[in-house]
Design an enzyme around this catalytic site. Structure first.
Site, PDB file in Angstrom:
ATOM      1  CG  ASN A 117       5.326  98.604  92.861  1.00  0.00           C
ATOM      2  OD1 ASN A 117       6.544  98.577  92.918  1.00  0.00           O
ATOM      3  ND2 ASN A 117       4.553  97.826  93.590  1.00  0.00           N
ATOM      4  CE  LYS A 118      11.834 102.665  95.144  1.00  0.00           C
ATOM      5  NZ  LYS A 118      12.408 103.802  95.836  1.00  0.00           N
ATOM      6  CG  ASP A 132      13.221 105.779 100.205  1.00  0.00           C
ATOM      7  OD1 ASP A 132      13.511 106.978 100.082  1.00  0.00           O
ATOM      8  OD2 ASP A 132      12.719 105.112  99.294  1.00  0.00           O
ATOM      9  CB  SER A 192       4.127 102.654 101.533  1.00  0.00           C
ATOM     10  OG  SER A 192       4.134 102.309 100.164  1.00  0.00           O
ATOM     11  N   GLY A 235       5.033 107.529  96.394  1.00  0.00           N
ATOM     12  CA  GLY A 235       6.316 108.224  96.511  1.00  0.00           C
ATOM     13  C   GLY A 235       6.627 108.658  97.924  1.00  0.00           C
ATOM     14  CD  GLU A 242      12.786 112.925  94.737  1.00  0.00           C
ATOM     15  OE1 GLU A 242      13.099 111.868  95.307  1.00  0.00           O
ATOM     16  OE2 GLU A 242      12.170 113.824  95.305  1.00  0.00           O
ATOM     17  CG  ASP A 244      18.997 107.915  97.064  1.00  0.00           C
ATOM     18  OD1 ASP A 244      18.752 108.028  95.843  1.00  0.00           O
ATOM     19  OD2 ASP A 244      18.347 107.171  97.828  1.00  0.00           O
TER      20      ASP A 244
END
Length: 447
Positions: free
Chosen positions: A222-223, A179, A135, A132, A38, A41
């Site tokens: 919502n990041k 992602d 989407s 998470g 986590e 990346d």
């Protein structure tokens, strides 16, 4: 694929009633669950996700006009239309259609196209939003593949993943590319070790005696709507620069923690020791960072920090670097254990997932009380390991559960977390489910 066939038929009917015509093709892109790795990346390190069965599905009809018409099967998401040749993405409002526009614009810019045909698109998603499970990235990837298909162009999956990772940044999120990579490179039945620079994916066979279960905390994050995520990216960037300076490396060109390790040619364990030596646990002020690097406050703000982190007054560099280097090591251990498959494989993998959650909670501070509670409940009722997945601050947990305990695990967790609170309002299916590694993005032609 009977469920998918039903959804395609429904989507076709809704498309017809919306646009008065039938779609020419459909594109599907899956969400993902990150099993371990986590927030590393974007620091240059490998991650270990798998695609989930939930996805984004878009029905598409190219049209002769230059108008892009977007609609969504979810009534919460209003229709949107714009000129295909004048794409504007508002970073201040992470509205659903902006994610589609990211993918569209990414392909448009990659090929340097100016005179684009329009299209009618109807989007249907069954990935719980802000959970998470990616989407938003699935929608970006779906839109990229839609645009490529309409143009009749070809790109490899790796090229598509890289374009979509870059184009999602139009919305203001400084993500790392996991992602989008898993959305395109996923294959049914296997998780993937995703490595960056260059992007590549290696199969990781998960143990047959265990199931991965996703549980939604029902806290939405919502990041793109907060600066939590981008602050962490900047803290890692600053930590990389201070570590590079400490080791007399050319720190100005260093952006990621992995680059420091690569330039020194040492192990992750040794990087943890250097972090202990070079950085202090107390938060750094902008002034102290400037002093360490020998730069002005103006240079720090304009040359290193992102626009939405320039006014931050404290940066936790030690904690973020400790998390990243230890988490990167856990990813490699996880892959090794899967390959060696010892008798206690599920227990060993579970322990790595537990360590990952502790590090996310304590060192990266991207958990929340509900996620911590849910992780504890999952472990109490039989998970060998449980951790937050995705950016955190809400969203989902992923747990590794021995196959024979699955039905009692689901019943007990459902009662303990969802029924004993008002969280039972969350749709049942979206709250708690076992998942298998799913396939990657696809185009279906209308039969």
């Amino acid at each position: 694929m009977p469920i998918l066939c039903d959804r395609l038929l429904k989507l076709k009917e809704m498309f017809n009633s919306k646009f008065g015509s039938v779609p020419k093709f459909y594109v599907r892109a899956p969400g993902r669950v990150n099993i371990i790795g986590e927030h590393i990346d974007y620091c240059g390190y490998s991650v270990l996700p798998m695609a989930v069965e939930q996805d984004m599905l878009i029905a598409v009809e190219p049209v002769k006009t230059h108008v892009l018409q977007l609609a969504n099967t979810n009534p919460l998401y209003p229709d949107f239309s714009t000129s295909a040749n004048n794409i504007q993405i508002d970073k201040t409002k992470p509205l659903w259609h902006n994610y589609f526009l990211c993918g569209f614009k990414g392909i448009q810019e990659h090929f340097g196209l100016s005179d684009l045909t329009g299209m009618n698109c109807l989007v249907d998603g069954n990935i719980p939003p802000s959970s998470g499970l990616s989407s938003s990235s699935a929608l970006v990837c779906c839109a990229g593949l839609v645009t490529l298909t309409v143009l009749g162009m070809n790109l490899s999956k790796v090229e598509l993943a890289e374009i979509c990772a870059k184009s999602e940044r139009y919305i203001g999120t400084e993500g790392g590319g996991m992602d989008q990579s898993i959305s395109f490179l996923a294959e049914e039945g296997t998780a993937k070790l995703i490595e960056f620079s260059p992007l590549r994916a290696t199969d990781v066979k998960l143990p047959s005696g265990a199931v991965f279960v996703i549980a939604n905390s029902c806290v939405e994050m919502n990041k793109a709507a907060t600066s939590h995520f981008n602050i962490r990216v900047m803290e890692c960037r600053l930590a990389a620069k201070l570590l590079a300076k400490h080791k007399s490396l050319p720190w100005k060109e260093v952006l990621r923690l992995e680059e420091v390790q690569a330039k020194l040619g040492i192990s992750l364990e040794e990087m943890l020791l250097i972090t202990e030596d070079a950085l202090h646990p107390e938060p750094y002020s902008p002034e102290e960072i400037c002093k360490c690097l020998g730069i002005s406050l103006q240079e720090l703000k304009t040359q290193i920090l992102s626009p939405n982190t320039q006014d931050d007054l404290t940066f936790k560099l030690y904690q973020r670097a400790k998390h990243v280097y230890s988490e990167a090591a856990r990813v490699l251990q996880f892959k090794k254990i899967c390959e060696e498959a010892p008798d206690n494989v599920v227990q060993l993998l579970g322990e790595l997932m537990n360590q990952s959650h502790r590090s996310c909670r304590d060192m990266y501070e991207c958990s929340c009380p509900e996620l911590d509670q849910l992780v504890d409940i999952c472990r109490k009722f039989g998970a060998q390991g449980s951790r937050l997945t995705g950016a955190g601050w809400g969203g989902c947990t992923v747990s590794i559960v021995p196959a024979e305990k699955l039905s009692s695990f689901l019943a007990n967790v459902h009662e303990a977390y969802y029924q004993r609170s008002n969280r039972s309002l969350a749709p049942e299916k979206q709250s708690l489910f076992a998942t298998k590694p799913g396939g990657g993005a696809l185009v279906f032609l209308e039969a």
